[in-house]
Design a protein around this motif. Structure first.
Motif, mmCIF file in Angstrom:
data_model
loop_
_atom_site.group_PDB
_atom_site.id
_atom_site.type_symbol
_atom_site.label_atom_id
_atom_site.label_comp_id
_atom_site.label_asym_id
_atom_site.label_seq_id
_atom_site.Cartn_x
_atom_site.Cartn_y
_atom_site.Cartn_z
ATOM 1 N N THR A 49 3.237 10.645 32.435
ATOM 2 C CA THR A 49 3.181 11.611 33.533
ATOM 3 C C THR A 49 3.925 12.872 33.131
ATOM 4 O O THR A 49 4.728 12.863 32.196
ATOM 5 C CB THR A 49 3.779 11.018 34.827
ATOM 6 N N HIS A 50 3.652 13.945 33.823
ATOM 7 C CA HIS A 50 4.377 15.185 33.549
ATOM 8 C C HIS A 50 5.818 15.048 34.033
ATOM 9 O O HIS A 50 6.080 14.526 35.113
ATOM 10 C CB HIS A 50 3.699 16.384 34.222
ATOM 11 N N ARG A 51 6.725 15.504 33.221
ATOM 12 C CA ARG A 51 8.149 15.409 33.535
ATOM 13 C C ARG A 51 8.506 16.163 34.806
ATOM 14 O O ARG A 51 9.427 15.777 35.525
ATOM 15 C CB ARG A 51 8.946 15.975 32.362
ATOM 16 N N ASN A 52 7.799 17.258 35.069
ATOM 17 C CA ASN A 52 8.096 18.070 36.252
ATOM 18 C C ASN A 52 7.246 17.712 37.460
ATOM 19 O O ASN A 52 7.310 18.400 38.479
ATOM 20 C CB ASN A 52 7.955 19.554 35.924
ATOM 21 N N SER A 53 6.439 16.638 37.362
ATOM 22 C CA SER A 53 5.706 16.173 38.538
ATOM 23 C C SER A 53 6.720 15.562 39.506
ATOM 24 O O SER A 53 7.848 15.220 39.131
ATOM 25 C CB SER A 53 4.660 15.127 38.143
ATOM 26 N N ARG A 54 6.320 15.401 40.734
ATOM 27 C CA ARG A 54 7.244 14.798 41.712
ATOM 28 C C ARG A 54 7.684 13.419 41.249
ATOM 29 O O ARG A 54 8.868 13.090 41.262
ATOM 30 C CB ARG A 54 6.593 14.727 43.094
ATOM 31 N N LYS A 55 6.732 12.576 40.809
ATOM 32 C CA LYS A 55 7.110 11.228 40.380
ATOM 33 C C LYS A 55 7.964 11.284 39.119
ATOM 34 O O LYS A 55 8.906 10.519 38.983
ATOM 35 C CB LYS A 55 5.892 10.321 40.215
ATOM 36 N N GLY A 56 7.668 12.199 38.196
ATOM 37 C CA GLY A 56 8.483 12.328 36.989
ATOM 38 C C GLY A 56 9.924 12.691 37.313
ATOM 39 O O GLY A 56 10.863 12.120 36.759
ATOM 40 N N LYS A 57 10.109 13.648 38.219
ATOM 41 C CA LYS A 57 11.461 14.060 38.622
ATOM 42 C C LYS A 57 12.195 12.929 39.334
ATOM 43 O O LYS A 57 13.382 12.691 39.088
ATOM 44 C CB LYS A 57 11.396 15.289 39.527
ATOM 45 N N LEU A 58 11.486 12.223 40.229
ATOM 46 C CA LEU A 58 12.130 11.136 40.973
ATOM 47 C C LEU A 58 12.498 9.969 40.057
ATOM 48 O O LEU A 58 13.569 9.361 40.220
ATOM 49 C CB LEU A 58 11.242 10.661 42.123
ATOM 50 N N ILE A 59 11.650 9.653 39.081
ATOM 51 C CA ILE A 59 11.974 8.592 38.125
ATOM 52 C C ILE A 59 13.202 8.980 37.319
ATOM 53 O O ILE A 59 14.116 8.166 37.129
ATOM 54 C CB ILE A 59 10.773 8.278 37.203
ATOM 55 N N ALA A 60 13.262 10.230 36.863
ATOM 56 C CA ALA A 60 14.426 10.690 36.101
ATOM 57 C C ALA A 60 15.694 10.600 36.950
ATOM 58 O O ALA A 60 16.752 10.183 36.466
ATOM 59 C CB ALA A 60 14.201 12.113 35.606
#
Length: 137
Positions: A49-60
């Motif tokens: 997934t894209h790191r700056n997608s909502r899910k990417g940010k929330l996972i990080a």
């Protein structure tokens, strides 16, 4: 009835679309979205997934997430796995081909690779499993 370890791994290795769940923060329910994933028994379980997608940010931010896959025929069966997330780095074109090849017809794989360049490979280190098969067909 719970699935055995080999049964749940074999089921997870099939190309189901998973429901990804990750904490959306205080005062919010979890973010739950459909996602493609890759898994081979004994290997890593990963998404792209894209790191700056909502899910990417929330996972990080959360450092962990859950995946759940299910089917309703010939029996109702599911596997849910939750654990720590590790951002491995940018998804290679080969990573993107592998994951797209699970879900798309061959002529759609390369267009998907072009579309998905820039995504990151995120591996899930399983810590907790739930599984069940609710009956014989």
């Amino acid at each position: 009835m719970s699935l055995s370890i080999p049964e749940r791994e074999e089921f997870l290795a099939q190309p189901h679309v998973a429901a990804l769940s990750v904490s959306a923060g205080p005062g919010r329910g979890p973010l739950v979205v459909p996602i493609w994933y890759h898994y081979v028994p004994g290997g890593p379980l990963w998404i792209s997934t894209h790191r700056n997608s909502r899910k990417g940010k929330l996972i990080a931010e959360a450092g962990r997430f859950s995946l759940m896959v299910d089917r309703v025929a010939p029996t109702t069966r599911y596997v849910s796995v939750e654990g720590r997330a590790s951002v491995i780095g940018p998804s290679s074109d080969d990573d993107l081909r592998v994951i797209a090849g699970r879900y798309l017809v061959p002529e759609k794989v390369e267009p998907y690779v072009s579309f998905a360049r820039g995504e990151y490979r995120i591996e899930l280190e399983p810590e907790h499993w739930l599984s069940s098969d609710l009956g014989e067909p």
